[in-house]
Design a protein around this motif. Structure first.
Motif, PDB file in Angstrom:
ATOM      1  N   LEU A  51     -84.491  13.080 -52.017  1.00 41.91           N
ATOM      2  CA  LEU A  51     -85.605  13.165 -52.957  1.00 41.91           C
ATOM      3  C   LEU A  51     -86.485  11.916 -52.893  1.00 41.91           C
ATOM      4  CD1 LEU A  51     -83.740  14.672 -56.035  1.00 41.91           C
ATOM      5  CD2 LEU A  51     -85.671  15.732 -54.849  1.00 41.91           C
ATOM      6  N   ILE A  61     -92.889  18.049 -51.386  1.00 46.00           N
ATOM      7  CA  ILE A  61     -92.352  18.044 -52.748  1.00 46.00           C
ATOM      8  C   ILE A  61     -93.331  17.422 -53.737  1.00 46.00           C
ATOM      9  CG2 ILE A  61     -91.172  15.800 -52.625  1.00 46.00           C
ATOM     10  CD1 ILE A  61     -88.826  17.133 -54.093  1.00 46.00           C
ATOM     11  N   SER A 213     -89.160  16.582 -59.409  1.00 46.52           N
ATOM     12  CA  SER A 213     -88.357  15.680 -58.572  1.00 46.52           C
ATOM     13  C   SER A 213     -87.873  14.462 -59.350  1.00 46.52           C
ATOM     14  CB  SER A 213     -89.151  15.236 -57.337  1.00 46.52           C
ATOM     15  OG  SER A 213     -90.316  14.528 -57.715  1.00 46.52           O
ATOM     16  N   GLY A 217     -84.044  13.736 -59.466  1.00 49.37           N
ATOM     17  CA  GLY A 217     -83.620  12.414 -59.015  1.00 49.37           C
ATOM     18  C   GLY A 217     -82.814  11.689 -60.078  1.00 49.37           C
TER      19      GLY A 217
END
Length: 244
Positions: A51, A61, A213, A217
């Motif tokens: 990520l 992303i 994300s 994360g």
């Protein structure tokens, strides 16, 4: 033919077999629990690294994140915002209060190793979050300033998602690992922890203060760090057991 060496010592094959069997012994501090912690930490760190790499490289992303943030902003309702504003408090300040309360309980019970593990996991997690945020330096979505305590703070990873992952999963472990805890209670504790973490993570998206994300994360970093702390705690407990 015997697998023992000429002097009667176990052969390398026997030693390797004994080592592997020991790693999956559920009764040992250095057995199944430690193995699981190491595997979970490796997978979580791998996921977080992927990520992070995608965010820093401005990859696909990032574009998906922007579209998701716009979708939540467009489809959010006043009622939904009120509900998820309440839910997001379970990431902070509720987590902070739980950290203090559990630390006091463990201190009063003189459970020193668990106390230090609890503090290391939660306070260490906050330190890691700060370092990651200031290093990555990712700007937040533009829609959620109303729901930010500090409007100048950075976005990746989500501190609410990371803190909730560490705190609630570790609290579930404390509940489930007690000798007198029924299996159904332990399962309920873990399920409740996961549901609460997911709700907190989703609330950050709904309020427009994080990208997808960011929360992924945060959860990956939280689980990875918690697994490292759990593995360390098991190693220390195993050494104490050998000295006893």
């Amino acid at each position: 033919m015997s697998e023992d060496s000429a002097d009667g010592a176990p052969s390398w094959a026997q030693r390797a077999k004994q080592f592997i069997v020991a790693r999956f012994d559920p009764r040992s501090h250095r057995g199944l629990g430690l193995t699981t912690s190491l595997v979970v930490s490796a997978v979580a760190i791998w996921a977080f690294s992927g990520l992070l790499d995608a965010v820093l490289d401005n990859a696909l992303i990032v574009r998906l994140d922007s579209r998701a943030a716009e979708w939540f902003h467009t489809n959010a309702t006043a009622t939904g915002l009120r509900i998820f504003y309440v839910i997001t408090q379970f990431g902070s300040p509720v987590v902070d209060a739980i950290i203090v309360i559990v630390a006091i309980v463990l201190w009063r019970r003189k459970e020193t190793l668990l106390l230090w593990t609890w503090l290391a996991a939660n306070l260490g997690g906050k330190a890691i979050e700060y370092v990651l945020k200031t290093t990555v330096h990712r700007t937040r979505p533009t829609f959620g300033n109303l729901y930010l305590l500090f409007s100048h703070s950075y976005s990746f990873p989500s501190g609410h998602a990371m803190g909730a992952s560490v705190c609630y999963l570790m609290l579930a472990y404390f509940i489930g690992s007690r000798e007198n805890t029924r299996r159904s209670v332990a399962i309920a504790a873990y399920v409740s922890a996961v549901v609460l973490i997911l709700l907190v993570a989703f609330s950050r998206l709904y309020l427009g203060v994080h990208y997808p994300s960011d929360v992924l994360g945060g959860m990956a970093a939280g689980v990875g760090w918690l697994a490292v702390c759990g593995a360390t705690q098991r190693i220390i407990a195993g050494r104490r057991e050998l000295r006893a």
